[in-house]
Write an enzyme that holds these catalytic residues in place. Structure first.
Site, PDB file in Angstrom:
ATOM      1  N   CYS A 114     118.428  37.794 -69.288  1.00  0.00           N
ATOM      2  CA  CYS A 114     119.154  36.617 -69.769  1.00  0.00           C
ATOM      3  C   CYS A 114     120.516  36.956 -70.364  1.00  0.00           C
ATOM      4  O   CYS A 114     121.384  36.091 -70.464  1.00  0.00           O
ATOM      5  CB  CYS A 114     118.312  35.871 -70.796  1.00  0.00           C
ATOM      6  SG  CYS A 114     116.749  35.255 -70.131  1.00  0.00           S
ATOM      7  N   HIS A 250     123.342  31.279 -74.595  1.00  0.00           N
ATOM      8  CA  HIS A 250     122.270  31.298 -73.596  1.00  0.00           C
ATOM      9  C   HIS A 250     121.352  30.122 -73.886  1.00  0.00           C
ATOM     10  O   HIS A 250     120.940  29.901 -75.033  1.00  0.00           O
ATOM     11  CB  HIS A 250     121.515  32.619 -73.689  1.00  0.00           C
ATOM     12  CG  HIS A 250     120.249  32.639 -72.894  1.00  0.00           C
ATOM     13  ND1 HIS A 250     120.187  32.206 -71.586  1.00  0.00           N
ATOM     14  CD2 HIS A 250     118.986  33.042 -73.221  1.00  0.00           C
ATOM     15  CE1 HIS A 250     118.948  32.337 -71.152  1.00  0.00           C
ATOM     16  NE2 HIS A 250     118.202  32.835 -72.122  1.00  0.00           N
ATOM     17  N   ASN A 280     115.662  27.224 -68.991  1.00  0.00           N
ATOM     18  CA  ASN A 280     116.200  28.571 -69.124  1.00  0.00           C
ATOM     19  C   ASN A 280     116.500  29.116 -67.732  1.00  0.00           C
ATOM     20  O   ASN A 280     115.584  29.451 -66.977  1.00  0.00           O
ATOM     21  CB  ASN A 280     115.184  29.455 -69.855  1.00  0.00           C
ATOM     22  CG  ASN A 280     115.702  30.859 -70.110  1.00  0.00           C
ATOM     23  OD1 ASN A 280     116.678  31.305 -69.517  1.00  0.00           O
ATOM     24  ND2 ASN A 280     115.034  31.579 -70.997  1.00  0.00           N
TER      25      ASN A 280
END
Length: 323
Positions: A114, A250, A280
């Site tokens: 990520c 993020h 996500n």
């Protein structure tokens, strides 16, 4: 004079299939309210059968090039941040190069889960400042739906697919924080925390594997480390949270985003939030948020941005840039 890596264009692509929270209620013990209350996610996009990470990356790259008023032949290098490549090799970046019809330059992938886009952005900045490239296409692209264990309600509802891209171009600045472009980067990792977020497959197992996560542990590390890395990147150029126009984090979990903003003493109305619509998307989440933030009219030329992310490894980092 100082060479800066300045954002010339931005774009994104999302697969056509939209998956609302309610769709999971038929197969696992969950509900729209349960997912929203714990993550802030309302829907996400899933890639179609046969649609690959490189397919998404090419579409995002084309959008960024159009926004920049450039063609693939104007690009010197491509860096793709991804943990879901089409194949073990070759790199997604070379597939994007071919997909764009680009016959010059070079491409490679960066894998920091990520945090991948932050790492890729730092790589591109160093390449531009070092004179190795004048224009770099930096892409985050993922098909995380292919890594899900559909019986694990704590993880499978959190992730989505998508891609975002930036075109960075060398420009001369004065060497101060009024310059446009990347101003500072901070990158960190701690391999001791591997087991709290990982995929249980790979070459060693001969399987693709599924994502495994200890959610409470990841949450605890995320709040602490995201604020720390953002402050470290700001400190390097003598700035603070008060100077920031937008945090572009993020997009993993709304509570993590809120907690990080609180620690940075930045109000939520100065945070770009897209997690409700995308879930996500791992390395794609920051460039997706940058593209959406610009399209909404939030991010404007001259704005000071902090992009920060944390992912498996653990790996985390932040980039300070002036749009």
């Amino acid at each position: 004079m100082t060479t800066r890596a300045v954002v010339k264009g931005v774009g994104h692509y999302l697969p056509e299939r939209v998956v609302p929270n309610a769709e999971f209620e038929a197969t696992i013990d969950t509900s729209d309210e349960w997912i929203r209350s714990r993550s802030g996610i309302e829907r996400r996009h899933f890639a179609a059968e046969g649609q690959t990470t490189s397919d998404l990356a090419v579409r995002a790259a084309q959008a960024a090039l159009a926004d920049a008023g450039l063609t693939a032949e104007d690009i010197d290098a491509i860096i793709v941040a991804t943990s879901t490549p089409d194949l073990t090799f070759p790199s997604v970046a070379t597939m994007v190069q071919a997909g764009l019809g680009m016959t010059r330059g070079y491409g490679y992938d960066v894998q920091a889960v990520c945090a991948g886009f932050v790492f890729a952005l730092a790589n591109a900045d160093a390449m531009i400042r070092g004179g190795m490239a004048r224009r770099v296409l930096v892409i985050g692209a993922e098909t995380f739906s292919r890594l899900m264990d559909w019986t694990d309600r704590t993880t499978c509802v959190l992730f989505g697919d998508g891609a975002g891209a930036l075109v960075l171009e060398a420009a001369e600045g004065q060497g101060n924080t009024d310059d446009r472009g990347v101003l500072s980067c901070d990158l960190q990792s701690d391999g001791r925390q591997r087991d709290i977020l990982y995929v249980d497959g790979g070459v060693s197992t001969g399987t693709t594997g599924h994502l495994r996560m200890l959610g409470k542990e990841v949450f605890r590390h995320a709040i602490e480390k995201l604020a720390q890395t953002a402050h470290a990147a700001l400190d390097r150029v003598g700035l603070s949270g008060e100077d920031v126009d937008w945090i572009v984090p993020h997009q993993a979990n709304l509570r993590i985003i809120q907690g990080t903003a609180q620690r940075m003493q930045v109000p939520m109305d100065r945070v770009v939030v897209t997690v409700q619509d995308h879930g996500n998307t791992s390395a794609a989440s920051i460039p997706l948020a940058l593209s959406v933030g610009k399209a909404r009219g939030q991010i404007k030329p001259g704005d000071l941005l902090v992009c920060e992310a944390i992912g498996g490894g653990l790996a985390w980092g932040a980039v300070v840039l002036r749009w």
